[in-house]
Design a protein around this motif. Structure first.
Motif, PDB file in Angstrom:
ATOM      1  N   GLU A  35       0.809  -1.231   0.000  1.00  0.00           N
ATOM      2  CA  GLU A  35       0.000   0.000   0.000  1.00  0.00           C
ATOM      3  C   GLU A  35       0.840   1.278   0.000  1.00  0.00           C
ATOM      4  O   GLU A  35       0.330   2.363   0.259  1.00  0.00           O
ATOM      5  N   VAL A  75       9.467 -11.822   2.253  1.00  0.00           N
ATOM      6  CA  VAL A  75       8.369 -12.299   3.098  1.00  0.00           C
ATOM      7  C   VAL A  75       7.163 -11.389   2.898  1.00  0.00           C
ATOM      8  O   VAL A  75       7.283 -10.163   2.916  1.00  0.00           O
ATOM      9  N   GLY A  78      -0.029  -9.362   4.665  1.00  0.00           N
ATOM     10  CA  GLY A  78      -1.246  -8.895   3.999  1.00  0.00           C
ATOM     11  C   GLY A  78      -0.984  -7.853   2.925  1.00  0.00           C
ATOM     12  O   GLY A  78      -1.921  -7.401   2.263  1.00  0.00           O
ATOM     13  N   GLY A  79       0.265  -7.427   2.769  1.00  0.00           N
ATOM     14  CA  GLY A  79       0.577  -6.415   1.753  1.00  0.00           C
ATOM     15  C   GLY A  79      -0.040  -5.056   2.059  1.00  0.00           C
ATOM     16  O   GLY A  79      -0.313  -4.275   1.152  1.00  0.00           O
ATOM     17  N   ALA A  86       7.184  -5.220   1.588  1.00  0.00           N
ATOM     18  CA  ALA A  86       6.824  -6.517   1.003  1.00  0.00           C
ATOM     19  C   ALA A  86       7.008  -6.530  -0.520  1.00  0.00           C
ATOM     20  O   ALA A  86       6.650  -7.506  -1.176  1.00  0.00           O
ATOM     21  N   ASP A 140      -5.684  -1.235   9.047  1.00  0.00           N
ATOM     22  CA  ASP A 140      -6.185  -2.129   7.999  1.00  0.00           C
ATOM     23  C   ASP A 140      -6.293  -3.558   8.518  1.00  0.00           C
ATOM     24  O   ASP A 140      -5.283  -4.203   8.804  1.00  0.00           O
ATOM     25  N   ALA A 143      -4.180  -6.660   7.372  1.00  0.00           N
ATOM     26  CA  ALA A 143      -2.795  -6.924   7.800  1.00  0.00           C
ATOM     27  C   ALA A 143      -2.763  -8.266   8.520  1.00  0.00           C
ATOM     28  O   ALA A 143      -3.734  -8.664   9.154  1.00  0.00           O
ATOM     29  N   VAL A 209      11.763 -15.235   9.759  1.00  0.00           N
ATOM     30  CA  VAL A 209      10.350 -15.284   9.354  1.00  0.00           C
ATOM     31  C   VAL A 209       9.523 -15.662  10.578  1.00  0.00           C
ATOM     32  O   VAL A 209       9.775 -16.699  11.204  1.00  0.00           O
ATOM     33  N   ASN A 455      14.718 -10.801   2.770  1.00  0.00           N
ATOM     34  CA  ASN A 455      14.334  -9.389   2.607  1.00  0.00           C
ATOM     35  C   ASN A 455      15.524  -8.465   2.308  1.00  0.00           C
ATOM     36  O   ASN A 455      15.755  -7.481   3.015  1.00  0.00           O
TER      37      ASN A 455
HETATM   38  C1  LIG Z   1      -5.428   1.874   5.502  1.00  0.00           C
HETATM   39  C2  LIG Z   1      -4.176   1.534   6.273  1.00  0.00           C
HETATM   40  C3  LIG Z   1      -4.085   1.910   7.596  1.00  0.00           C
HETATM   41  C4  LIG Z   1      -2.952   1.580   8.336  1.00  0.00           C
HETATM   42  N1  LIG Z   1      -2.911   1.956   9.636  1.00  0.00           N
HETATM   43  C5  LIG Z   1      -1.837   1.638  10.378  1.00  0.00           C
HETATM   44  C6  LIG Z   1      -1.770   2.028  11.744  1.00  0.00           C
HETATM   45  O1  LIG Z   1      -2.681   2.638  12.263  1.00  0.00           O
HETATM   46  N2  LIG Z   1      -0.664   1.678  12.440  1.00  0.00           N
HETATM   47  C7  LIG Z   1       0.370   0.983  11.884  1.00  0.00           C
HETATM   48  O2  LIG Z   1       1.340   0.682  12.577  1.00  0.00           O
HETATM   49  N3  LIG Z   1       0.343   0.628  10.580  1.00  0.00           N
HETATM   50  C8  LIG Z   1      -0.729   0.927   9.819  1.00  0.00           C
HETATM   51  N4  LIG Z   1      -0.767   0.556   8.502  1.00  0.00           N
HETATM   52  C9  LIG Z   1       0.392  -0.140   7.904  1.00  0.00           C
HETATM   53  C10 LIG Z   1       0.307  -1.669   7.880  1.00  0.00           C
HETATM   54  O3  LIG Z   1      -1.040  -2.135   8.036  1.00  0.00           O
HETATM   55  C11 LIG Z   1       1.182  -2.261   8.976  1.00  0.00           C
HETATM   56  O4  LIG Z   1       2.536  -1.918   8.729  1.00  0.00           O
HETATM   57  C12 LIG Z   1       1.096  -3.781   9.085  1.00  0.00           C
HETATM   58  O5  LIG Z   1       1.876  -4.173  10.188  1.00  0.00           O
HETATM   59  C13 LIG Z   1       1.580  -4.534   7.852  1.00  0.00           C
HETATM   60  O6  LIG Z   1       1.163  -5.888   7.952  1.00  0.00           O
HETATM   61  P1  LIG Z   1       1.042  -6.808   6.648  1.00  0.00           P
HETATM   62  O7  LIG Z   1       0.671  -8.185   7.067  1.00  0.00           O
HETATM   63  O8  LIG Z   1       0.170  -6.192   5.645  1.00  0.00           O
HETATM   64  O9  LIG Z   1       2.553  -6.823   6.155  1.00  0.00           O
HETATM   65  P2  LIG Z   1       3.175  -6.656   4.702  1.00  0.00           P
HETATM   66  O10 LIG Z   1       2.834  -5.345   4.110  1.00  0.00           O
HETATM   67  O11 LIG Z   1       2.872  -7.849   3.885  1.00  0.00           O
HETATM   68  O12 LIG Z   1       4.709  -6.649   5.085  1.00  0.00           O
HETATM   69  C14 LIG Z   1       5.258  -5.623   5.853  1.00  0.00           C
HETATM   70  C15 LIG Z   1       6.681  -6.017   6.277  1.00  0.00           C
HETATM   71  O13 LIG Z   1       6.624  -7.092   7.209  1.00  0.00           O
HETATM   72  C16 LIG Z   1       7.351  -8.220   6.719  1.00  0.00           C
HETATM   73  N5  LIG Z   1       6.594  -9.408   7.096  1.00  0.00           N
HETATM   74  C17 LIG Z   1       5.289  -9.690   6.836  1.00  0.00           C
HETATM   75  N6  LIG Z   1       4.958 -10.861   7.384  1.00  0.00           N
HETATM   76  C18 LIG Z   1       6.070 -11.346   8.005  1.00  0.00           C
HETATM   77  C19 LIG Z   1       6.374 -12.524   8.738  1.00  0.00           C
HETATM   78  N7  LIG Z   1       5.461 -13.462   8.940  1.00  0.00           N
HETATM   79  N8  LIG Z   1       7.633 -12.688   9.212  1.00  0.00           N
HETATM   80  C20 LIG Z   1       8.576 -11.745   9.006  1.00  0.00           C
HETATM   81  N9  LIG Z   1       8.349 -10.623   8.317  1.00  0.00           N
HETATM   82  C21 LIG Z   1       7.119 -10.417   7.819  1.00  0.00           C
HETATM   83  C22 LIG Z   1       7.432  -8.001   5.213  1.00  0.00           C
HETATM   84  O14 LIG Z   1       8.553  -8.657   4.674  1.00  0.00           O
HETATM   85  C23 LIG Z   1       7.537  -6.500   5.123  1.00  0.00           C
HETATM   86  O15 LIG Z   1       8.849  -6.092   5.360  1.00  0.00           O
HETATM   87  C24 LIG Z   1      -1.886   0.879   7.724  1.00  0.00           C
HETATM   88  C25 LIG Z   1      -1.974   0.501   6.382  1.00  0.00           C
HETATM   89  C26 LIG Z   1      -3.106   0.822   5.657  1.00  0.00           C
HETATM   90  C27 LIG Z   1      -3.184   0.398   4.220  1.00  0.00           C
END
Ligand SMILES: Cc1cc2nc3c(=O)[nH]c(=O)nc-3n(C[C@H](O)[C@H](O)[C@H](O)COP(=O)(O)OP(=O)(O)OC[C@H]3O[C@@H](n4cnc5c(N)ncnc54)[C@H](O)[C@@H]3O)c2cc1C
Length: 463
Positions: A35, A75, A78-79, A86, A140, A143, A209, A455
């Motif tokens: 995102e 890794v 949820g992107g 990611a 979101d 996540a 991971v 990564n």
């Molecule tokens: C609308 C919106 C609102 C948001 N609000 C907030 C908020 O209020 N607070 C906040 O902190 N963030 C917020 N975020 C950002 C995001 O949701 C967070 O950073 C969340 O932690 C990302 O999780 P993900 O599963 O989508 O990870 P991804 O985007 O898939 O990955 C993020 C990072 O984590 C690593 N990763 C993912 N899974 C693993 C795993 N199992 N082991 C090791 N590494 C891993 C990836 O390699 C990457 O470096 C928001 C995003 C959006 C789109």
């Protein structure tokens, strides 16, 4: 190009099974982005294979194969990340944990045992079935728990119970060489050995991971209220926010925004912002186990904000009204997204949030642009959107972001309180964290990941 591509795919298939490997270009596409705002998002490489393991052991085998072929592993949760963490930027494997999404609630111990691929939405839903809750609410719900832990996510509800780190009692980690590390568990206290789990929380997938987490839950707070307090003066709003905190009242959330920002979100949702008065707002969410306590808090807050010049507070305990106010607040990001160059999540000490925002407004005036500012005033974490502006180049918009960062640093803050470094903020690591930090993390990385498979291009600045 990945060398020995056919042989690599053959090995991966033998571990996870053919149906859990994705190579077809269109199907791979949805694993290439997160995102991150378009203005700063890196271009992904397309030379990747998506692998979806179904267990920790399979993750371990995949990492061993990656070492054998010396290919990168990106890794993916949820992107929903906002810093390109990611996004694959080197040919290799995208490791998606989406199949590992089991959530087991241990009611007696108030702990959720969660596989890393489970979404925040699923964790919330499963906990609620048992009258328990995971209070943190990063915006979101798509996540994953792995992503939340890897990024040490925050969100508006971090004021009372803290960021994700505060909820993690234990972790299961697969190290880059495939070894499985099990840390902590269901106990609240645990002093057996160095708490290595905290090394991985917030490590953004660079050191290992995360395959499972033990997450502390809380009994569902039965009584909640949302109070929107309008002000005609921003200074008054901040003074009131400070006073609430300094009086020892700790709301679940203490948010700040102005009329233009919140109405943009309401318009985007096709609704209207219900508070007619004021230009600046505090949004206070209270949550308590006892109704009397909630009422006492509400009364106390009412006195404080009125003494600091508030107009008539808008108070609701109705579930639907609270949800709709929160929805308007939560969608600010989406409402601004299309025109956003980059979203910043600067954080300053709580006592200087007002000075920080005044400085951001000076920057806004100096450049003649709109910099929407809103955020978690209760913990000093303020979002500033650098908006696209006609006639402004990428470099000029980056310069605006850097000016905002400089103000945060001058005030004793930091450039990210939530989203992390990922890909896009590596260029600021030297300035903010310094050479000793970089060298220490490089040493750690080389011990845990000598082939630099996990990564790459994330967190550590490139040479
Ligand atoms: C609308 C919106 C609102 C948001 N609000 C907030 C908020 O209020 N607070 C906040 O902190 N963030 C917020 N975020 C950002 C995001 O949701 C967070 O950073 C969340 O932690 C990302 O999780 P993900 O599963 O989508 O990870 P991804 O985007 O898939 O990955 C993020 C990072 O984590 C690593 N990763 C993912 N899974 C693993 C795993 N199992 N082991 C090791 N590494 C891993 C990836 O390699 C990457 O470096 C928001 C995003 C959006 C789109």
């Amino acid at each position: 190009m990945i060398r020995d591509f056919k042989s690599l795919i053959g090995d991966l298939k033998s571990v996870v099974g053919e149906q859990w490997i994705v190579t077809e270009e269109r199907a791979v596409e949805r694993y290439l982005y997160d995102e991150t705002a378009f203005g700063v998002r890196p271009e992904p490489v397309r030379d990747v294979v998506v692998v979806k393991p179904g267990s920790t052991e399979e993750v371990s085998e995949v990492l061993k194969i990656a070492n054998k072929y010396k290919v990168s592993v990106h890794v993916r949760g949820g992107g929903t990340g906002l810093v390109g963490g990611a996004i694959p930027t080197k040919p290799g494997i995208v490791l998606s944990l989406e199949r590992m999404d089991k959530v087991t609630i241990d009611v007696d111990n108030m702990v959720a045992e969660v596989e890393a691929g489970a979404t925040l939405g699923k964790l919330i839903e499963e906990a609620e079935k048992h009258n328990l809750m995971f209070p943190a609410h990063p915006g979101d719900e798509g996540a994953t728990v792995g992503g939340l832990v890897a990024c040490n996510a925050g969100g508006s509800r971090a004021v009372k119970t803290g960021v994700v780190r505060n909820y993690v009692l234990g972790l299961e980690i697969v190290l880059p060489n495939g070894d499985i590390l099990r840390l902590g568990g269901k106990t609240i206290k645990n002093n057996m050995g160095y708490n290595l789990a905290h090394l991985f929380i917030g490590s953004e997938g660079v050191l290992g991971v995360i395959t499972k987490a033990y997450i502390r839950l809380y009994p569902k707070w039965r009584y909640t209220a949302t109070i929107v307090v309008p002000f005609n003066s921003r200074v008054d709003a901040f003074r009131a926010a400070k006073k609430i905190l300094f009086e020892g009242l700790t709301p679940l959330a203490l948010e700040y925004f102005d009329r233009k920002v919140i109405e943009t979100s309401a318009n985007y949702l096709g609704t209207t912002w219900p508070v007619k008065e004021g230009e600046y707002y505090l949004m206070i969410i209270l949550a308590e186990a006892l109704e009397d306590v909630l009422y006492v808090e509400m009364e106390h807050i009412d006195n404080i904000v009125r003494s600091e010049g508030a107009l008539e507070p808008f108070v609701t305990q109705r579930d639907d009204e609270q949800k709709s106010l929160l929805k308007i607040r939560s969608e600010i990001f989406s409402a601004l997204k299309e025109e956003t160059f980059d979203i910043l999540d600067t954080t300053v000490p709580i006592g200087v949030v007002d000075r920080f925002i005044e400085n951001v407004i000076d920057i806004e005036k100096r450049y003649g642009v709109w910099l929407p500012v809103y955020g978690h005033v209760g913990d000093g974490n303020v979002h500033v959107h650098v908006m696209k502006h006609k006639g402004f180049s990428k470099e000029q918009l980056e310069k605006i972001a850097e000016d905002v960062y400089d103000v945060a640093l001058l005030l004793g803050g930091t450039i990210t309180g939530e989203h992390g470094i990922g890909y896009i903020r590596r260029k600021y690591v030297k300035k903010v964290l310094g050479d000793a930090w970089i060298e220490t993390v490089k040493k750690l990385k080389s011990v845990l990941d000598p082939n630099n498979i996990l990564n790459p291009d994330k967190v550590l600045p490139g040479d």
